[in-house]
Design a protein around this motif. Structure first.
Motif, short mmCIF file in Angstrom:
data_model
loop_
_atom_site.label_atom_id
_atom_site.label_comp_id
_atom_site.label_asym_id
_atom_site.label_seq_id
_atom_site.Cartn_x
_atom_site.Cartn_y
_atom_site.Cartn_z
N UNK A 234 24.05 -1.71 -16.62
CA UNK A 234 23.46 -2.10 -17.90
C UNK A 234 23.80 -3.54 -18.26
N UNK A 235 24.83 -4.09 -17.67
CA UNK A 235 25.25 -5.45 -17.98
C UNK A 235 24.45 -6.51 -17.23
N UNK A 236 23.67 -6.11 -16.27
CA UNK A 236 22.91 -7.09 -15.48
C UNK A 236 21.82 -7.67 -16.35
N UNK A 237 21.81 -8.98 -16.45
CA UNK A 237 20.83 -9.70 -17.26
C UNK A 237 20.34 -10.90 -16.47
N UNK A 238 19.04 -11.22 -16.56
CA UNK A 238 18.54 -12.41 -15.86
C UNK A 238 19.13 -13.70 -16.41
N UNK A 239 19.77 -13.65 -17.58
CA UNK A 239 20.38 -14.84 -18.17
C UNK A 239 21.81 -15.05 -17.69
N UNK A 240 22.38 -14.06 -17.01
CA UNK A 240 23.78 -14.11 -16.62
C UNK A 240 23.92 -14.27 -15.11
N UNK A 241 24.90 -15.01 -14.70
CA UNK A 241 25.17 -15.16 -13.28
C UNK A 241 26.40 -14.37 -12.85
N UNK A 242 27.07 -13.75 -13.79
CA UNK A 242 28.26 -12.95 -13.53
C UNK A 242 28.20 -11.65 -14.33
N UNK A 243 28.96 -10.67 -13.87
CA UNK A 243 29.36 -9.53 -14.70
C UNK A 243 30.88 -9.52 -14.64
N UNK A 244 31.51 -9.38 -15.79
CA UNK A 244 32.96 -9.26 -15.83
C UNK A 244 33.29 -7.79 -16.00
N UNK A 245 33.74 -7.16 -14.94
CA UNK A 245 34.02 -5.73 -14.95
C UNK A 245 35.51 -5.48 -15.02
N UNK A 246 35.91 -4.53 -15.85
CA UNK A 246 37.32 -4.17 -15.90
C UNK A 246 37.76 -3.71 -14.52
N UNK A 247 38.95 -4.07 -14.13
CA UNK A 247 39.45 -3.77 -12.78
C UNK A 247 39.90 -2.31 -12.66
N UNK A 248 38.94 -1.43 -12.57
CA UNK A 248 39.26 -0.02 -12.34
C UNK A 248 39.34 0.21 -10.83
N UNK A 249 39.84 1.36 -10.47
CA UNK A 249 39.92 1.70 -9.05
C UNK A 249 38.54 1.70 -8.40
N UNK A 250 37.55 2.22 -9.12
CA UNK A 250 36.18 2.26 -8.60
C UNK A 250 35.63 0.85 -8.38
N UNK A 251 35.76 -0.02 -9.37
CA UNK A 251 35.24 -1.39 -9.26
C UNK A 251 35.92 -2.11 -8.10
N UNK A 252 37.21 -2.00 -7.97
CA UNK A 252 37.92 -2.66 -6.88
C UNK A 252 37.47 -2.13 -5.53
N UNK A 253 37.22 -0.83 -5.44
CA UNK A 253 36.79 -0.23 -4.18
C UNK A 253 35.37 -0.66 -3.82
N UNK A 254 34.45 -0.57 -4.77
CA UNK A 254 33.04 -0.89 -4.51
C UNK A 254 32.87 -2.35 -4.13
#
Length: 123
Positions: free
Chosen positions: A66-86
């Motif tokens: 849901x955070x993906x936007x054509x105006x943004x070049x980044x997503x800042x995701x909280x460092x959860x175990x899932x995010x780090x793994x993916x």
């Protein structure tokens, strides 16, 4: 690793593009598939299929996507175990921050981030 992209092919049938690494490090094998088995030149209304290991991970995937936007070049995701793994094989700006900055446009880590957890859009 094989990657898939889905969408509408020429006319009104579904199409699939498949890409996977070849035998050499720099080679890529691609294939086009559709229901009728005919060749197509255009794919529209692109959809990605994301394999999810655990159903309990769906809310986190939803926040991230849901955070993906054509105006943004980044997503800042909280460092959860899932995010780090993916995203373990994706270069990162800094390893000692609260957020893992996921670059959406190449791997230039000097761009302004957007926080997926805040629900705010970039402007």
């Amino acid at each position: 690793m094989r990657r898939y992209l889905y969408g509408g092919a020429d006319g009104f049938e579904s199409g699939q593009l498949t890409a996977e690494s070849g035998t050499k490090e720099t080679s890529l094998r691609c294939a086009k598939l559709n229901v009728s088995g005919t060749d197509f030149e255009t794919i529209r209304d692109i959809a990605l299929k994301i394999p999810v290991q655990e159903e309990s991970d769906l809310p986190e995937y939803l926040r991230l996507l849901s955070a993906i936007s054509p105006k943004c070049s980044y997503i800042a995701a909280e460092r959860t175990e899932l995010i780090e793994d993916v995203f373990r094989d994706i270069p990162q700006h800094s390893e000692d921050t609260y957020f893992r900055y996921i670059v959406l446009t190449g791997y230039d880590c000097s761009l302004t981030p957007c926080r997926y957890s805040s629900g705010k859009s970039c402007g």
